[in-house]
Design a protein around this motif. Structure first.
Motif, PDB file in Angstrom:
ATOM      1  N   PHE A  17       0.836  -1.198   0.000  1.00 31.02           N
ATOM      2  CA  PHE A  17       0.000   0.000   0.000  1.00 31.02           C
ATOM      3  C   PHE A  17       0.876   1.256   0.000  1.00 31.02           C
ATOM      4  CE2 PHE A  17      -2.006   3.459   2.351  1.00 31.02           C
ATOM      5  CZ  PHE A  17      -3.196   3.624   1.666  1.00 31.02           C
ATOM      6  N   LEU A  18       1.868   1.294   0.892  1.00 33.37           N
ATOM      7  CA  LEU A  18       2.760   2.455   0.959  1.00 33.37           C
ATOM      8  C   LEU A  18       3.455   2.694  -0.378  1.00 33.37           C
ATOM      9  CD1 LEU A  18       4.408   1.977   4.470  1.00 33.37           C
ATOM     10  CD2 LEU A  18       2.685   3.661   3.818  1.00 33.37           C
ATOM     11  N   ALA A  19       3.942   1.613  -0.995  1.00 31.17           N
ATOM     12  CA  ALA A  19       4.629   1.744  -2.287  1.00 31.17           C
ATOM     13  C   ALA A  19       3.669   2.222  -3.369  1.00 31.17           C
ATOM     14  CB  ALA A  19       5.265   0.417  -2.680  1.00 31.17           C
ATOM     15  N   ALA A  20       2.433   1.721  -3.357  1.00 29.86           N
ATOM     16  CA  ALA A  20       1.460   2.113  -4.385  1.00 29.86           C
ATOM     17  C   ALA A  20       1.001   3.562  -4.213  1.00 29.86           C
ATOM     18  CB  ALA A  20       0.248   1.174  -4.339  1.00 29.86           C
ATOM     19  N   ILE A  21       0.778   3.991  -2.987  1.00 28.14           N
ATOM     20  CA  ILE A  21       0.266   5.339  -2.726  1.00 28.14           C
ATOM     21  C   ILE A  21       1.375   6.387  -2.737  1.00 28.14           C
ATOM     22  CG2 ILE A  21      -0.909   6.823  -1.037  1.00 28.14           C
ATOM     23  CD1 ILE A  21      -2.735   4.801  -2.470  1.00 28.14           C
ATOM     24  N   GLY A  24       8.263   4.535  -3.963  1.00 28.45           N
ATOM     25  CA  GLY A  24       9.316   3.778  -3.300  1.00 28.45           C
ATOM     26  C   GLY A  24       9.154   2.303  -3.584  1.00 28.45           C
ATOM     27  N   ASN A  25       9.723   1.462  -2.723  1.00 26.70           N
ATOM     28  CA  ASN A  25       9.598   0.021  -2.908  1.00 26.70           C
ATOM     29  C   ASN A  25       9.076  -0.609  -1.627  1.00 26.70           C
ATOM     30  OD1 ASN A  25      11.773  -1.192  -1.200  1.00 26.70           O
ATOM     31  ND2 ASN A  25      13.089   0.077  -2.462  1.00 26.70           N
ATOM     32  N   PRO A  26       8.589  -1.840  -1.701  1.00 24.38           N
ATOM     33  CA  PRO A  26       7.987  -2.457  -0.512  1.00 24.38           C
ATOM     34  C   PRO A  26       8.985  -3.115   0.434  1.00 24.38           C
ATOM     35  CG  PRO A  26       7.603  -3.830  -2.413  1.00 24.38           C
ATOM     36  CD  PRO A  26       8.312  -2.601  -2.907  1.00 24.38           C
ATOM     37  N   GLN A  27      10.310  -2.844   0.290  1.00 27.54           N
ATOM     38  CA  GLN A  27      11.268  -3.528   1.153  1.00 27.54           C
ATOM     39  C   GLN A  27      12.271  -2.628   1.859  1.00 27.54           C
ATOM     40  OE1 GLN A  27      13.031  -6.535  -1.292  1.00 27.54           O
ATOM     41  NE2 GLN A  27      11.295  -7.903  -1.041  1.00 27.54           N
ATOM     42  N   GLY A  28      12.770  -1.598   1.238  1.00 29.39           N
ATOM     43  CA  GLY A  28      13.851  -0.812   1.819  1.00 29.39           C
ATOM     44  C   GLY A  28      13.450  -0.011   3.044  1.00 29.39           C
ATOM     45  N   THR A  29      14.447   0.366   3.833  1.00 29.07           N
ATOM     46  CA  THR A  29      14.222   1.201   5.007  1.00 29.07           C
ATOM     47  C   THR A  29      13.883   2.628   4.587  1.00 29.07           C
ATOM     48  OG1 THR A  29      15.736  -0.130   6.345  1.00 29.07           O
ATOM     49  CG2 THR A  29      15.253   2.093   7.137  1.00 29.07           C
ATOM     50  N   MET A  47      10.618   6.659   5.900  1.00 27.06           N
ATOM     51  CA  MET A  47      11.373   5.483   6.328  1.00 27.06           C
ATOM     52  C   MET A  47      10.467   4.503   7.040  1.00 27.06           C
ATOM     53  SD  MET A  47      13.639   7.196   9.425  1.00 27.06           S
ATOM     54  CE  MET A  47      14.646   5.780   9.747  1.00 27.06           C
ATOM     55  N   CYS A  48      10.853   3.227   6.978  1.00 30.02           N
ATOM     56  CA  CYS A  48      10.085   2.132   7.576  1.00 30.02           C
ATOM     57  C   CYS A  48      11.012   1.338   8.494  1.00 30.02           C
ATOM     58  CB  CYS A  48       9.523   1.236   6.483  1.00 30.02           C
ATOM     59  SG  CYS A  48       8.407   2.073   5.347  1.00 30.02           S
ATOM     60  N   LEU A  49      10.672   1.290   9.779  1.00 26.77           N
ATOM     61  CA  LEU A  49      11.491   0.585  10.764  1.00 26.77           C
ATOM     62  C   LEU A  49      10.716  -0.559  11.393  1.00 26.77           C
ATOM     63  CD1 LEU A  49      13.121   3.562  12.731  1.00 26.77           C
ATOM     64  CD2 LEU A  49      14.029   2.297  10.776  1.00 26.77           C
ATOM     65  N   ASN A  50      11.446  -1.613  11.771  1.00 25.34           N
ATOM     66  CA  ASN A  50      10.820  -2.711  12.503  1.00 25.34           C
ATOM     67  C   ASN A  50      11.691  -3.086  13.697  1.00 25.34           C
ATOM     68  OD1 ASN A  50      12.586  -5.092  11.896  1.00 25.34           O
ATOM     69  ND2 ASN A  50      12.057  -4.520   9.801  1.00 25.34           N
ATOM     70  N   LEU A  51      11.099  -3.754  14.660  1.00 26.82           N
ATOM     71  CA  LEU A  51      11.800  -4.098  15.899  1.00 26.82           C
ATOM     72  C   LEU A  51      12.924  -5.095  15.688  1.00 26.82           C
ATOM     73  CD1 LEU A  51       9.034  -4.377  18.630  1.00 26.82           C
ATOM     74  CD2 LEU A  51      10.807  -2.656  18.403  1.00 26.82           C
ATOM     75  N   LEU A  52      12.822  -5.945  14.684  1.00 23.60           N
ATOM     76  CA  LEU A  52      13.853  -6.951  14.467  1.00 23.60           C
ATOM     77  C   LEU A  52      15.214  -6.291  14.269  1.00 23.60           C
ATOM     78  CD1 LEU A  52      14.606  -9.910  14.090  1.00 23.60           C
ATOM     79  CD2 LEU A  52      14.078  -9.649  11.660  1.00 23.60           C
ATOM     80  N   THR A  89       3.610  -8.791  10.844  1.00 20.15           N
ATOM     81  CA  THR A  89       3.806  -9.088   9.433  1.00 20.15           C
ATOM     82  C   THR A  89       2.906  -8.219   8.574  1.00 20.15           C
ATOM     83  OG1 THR A  89       4.391 -11.357   9.975  1.00 20.15           O
ATOM     84  CG2 THR A  89       3.776 -10.919   7.692  1.00 20.15           C
ATOM     85  N   ASN A  90       3.540  -7.366   7.797  1.00 16.85           N
ATOM     86  CA  ASN A  90       2.874  -6.454   6.858  1.00 16.85           C
ATOM     87  C   ASN A  90       1.776  -5.597   7.498  1.00 16.85           C
ATOM     88  OD1 ASN A  90       3.230  -5.350   4.387  1.00 16.85           O
ATOM     89  ND2 ASN A  90       2.188  -6.940   3.256  1.00 16.85           N
ATOM     90  N   LYS A  91       2.019  -5.161   8.721  1.00 17.90           N
ATOM     91  CA  LYS A  91       1.132  -4.223   9.420  1.00 17.90           C
ATOM     92  C   LYS A  91       1.980  -3.048   9.882  1.00 17.90           C
ATOM     93  CE  LYS A  91      -2.326  -7.508  10.903  1.00 17.90           C
ATOM     94  NZ  LYS A  91      -3.020  -8.128  12.024  1.00 17.90           N
ATOM     95  N   TRP A  92       1.887  -1.956   9.141  1.00 22.81           N
ATOM     96  CA  TRP A  92       2.706  -0.776   9.370  1.00 22.81           C
ATOM     97  C   TRP A  92       1.835   0.383   9.823  1.00 22.81           C
ATOM     98  CZ3 TRP A  92       8.038  -0.891   8.648  1.00 22.81           C
ATOM     99  CH2 TRP A  92       8.525  -2.080   8.122  1.00 22.81           C
ATOM    100  N   GLN A  93       2.359   1.177  10.765  1.00 29.25           N
ATOM    101  CA  GLN A  93       1.614   2.302  11.329  1.00 29.25           C
ATOM    102  C   GLN A  93       2.413   3.589  11.160  1.00 29.25           C
ATOM    103  OE1 GLN A  93       1.093   2.112  15.571  1.00 29.25           O
ATOM    104  NE2 GLN A  93      -0.577   3.607  15.547  1.00 29.25           N
ATOM    105  N   TYR A  94       1.710   4.663  10.833  1.00 31.92           N
ATOM    106  CA  TYR A  94       2.310   5.990  10.756  1.00 31.92           C
ATOM    107  C   TYR A  94       2.674   6.440  12.166  1.00 31.92           C
ATOM    108  CZ  TYR A  94       2.512  11.079  10.166  1.00 31.92           C
ATOM    109  OH  TYR A  94       2.891  12.388  10.176  1.00 31.92           O
ATOM    110  N   MET A  95       3.913   6.893  12.347  1.00 31.11           N
ATOM    111  CA  MET A  95       4.388   7.329  13.654  1.00 31.11           C
ATOM    112  C   MET A  95       4.505   8.841  13.763  1.00 31.11           C
ATOM    113  SD  MET A  95       5.094   4.787  15.748  1.00 31.11           S
ATOM    114  CE  MET A  95       3.729   3.805  15.213  1.00 31.11           C
ATOM    115  N   GLY A  96       4.627   9.536  12.617  1.00 33.28           N
ATOM    116  CA  GLY A  96       4.795  10.984  12.631  1.00 33.28           C
ATOM    117  C   GLY A  96       6.034  11.387  11.852  1.00 33.28           C
ATOM    118  N   SER A  97       6.383  12.667  11.947  1.00 32.76           N
ATOM    119  CA  SER A  97       7.603  13.186  11.330  1.00 32.76           C
ATOM    120  C   SER A  97       8.654  13.328  12.414  1.00 32.76           C
ATOM    121  CB  SER A  97       7.341  14.547  10.681  1.00 32.76           C
ATOM    122  OG  SER A  97       6.464  14.403   9.596  1.00 32.76           O
TER     123      SER A  97
END
Length: 128
Positions: A17-21, A24-29, A47-52, A89-97
């Motif tokens: 969804f992020l890549a389509a809207i 960017g791409n669906p994998q990079g940070t 940017m997209c961050l995960n806990l792992l 898994t594939n559940k991303w949330q907007y955190m802000g700027s």
């Protein structure tokens, strides 16, 4: 401070969804949308961050956090970065700027204290 509704902040989206809207791409940070996408919405980067790989990333909108990276991208940062956080898994949330501020490198002991997943992730980026 975050200037969007609580309802908006509670929504989860996929990387596809992020890549389509936004582009960017669906994998990079770090995501860099194409020029035509930037013309649509005005967002130049996010940017997209995960806990792992980033166990100290913000977990709720507006909360502070740390981002580990093995290369200095401070010359690319314009002072703020729109952040999305992976909850599952594939559940991303907007955190802000967020303001990104370059810090001193970790000491050897601080680096070794990080989980293996963090060290492997940063080493992969370092080798690219």
């Amino acid at each position: 401070p975050i200037s969007v509704s609580a309802d908006f902040l509670s929504k989860m989206v996929t990387r596809e969804f992020l890549a389509a809207i936004y582009g960017g791409n669906p994998q990079g940070t770090f995501q860099k949308p194409r020029k035509e996408k930037i013309a649509e919405h005005g967002i130049r980067r996010f940017m997209c961050l995960n806990l792992l790989h980033n166990p100290h990333a913000p977990k709720v909108p507006g909360a502070p956090g740390l981002f580990f990276y093995s290369r200095d991208h401070s010359d690319e940062w314009d002072g703020t970065e729109i952040l999305f956080f992976r909850h599952d898994t594939n559940k991303w949330q907007y955190m802000g700027s967020y303001s990104l501020t370059l810090c001193k490198s970790l000491t050897k002991d601080e680096w070794l204290a990080q989980p293996q997943e963090v060290r492997v992730f940063c080493m992969i980026y370092f080798e690219l």
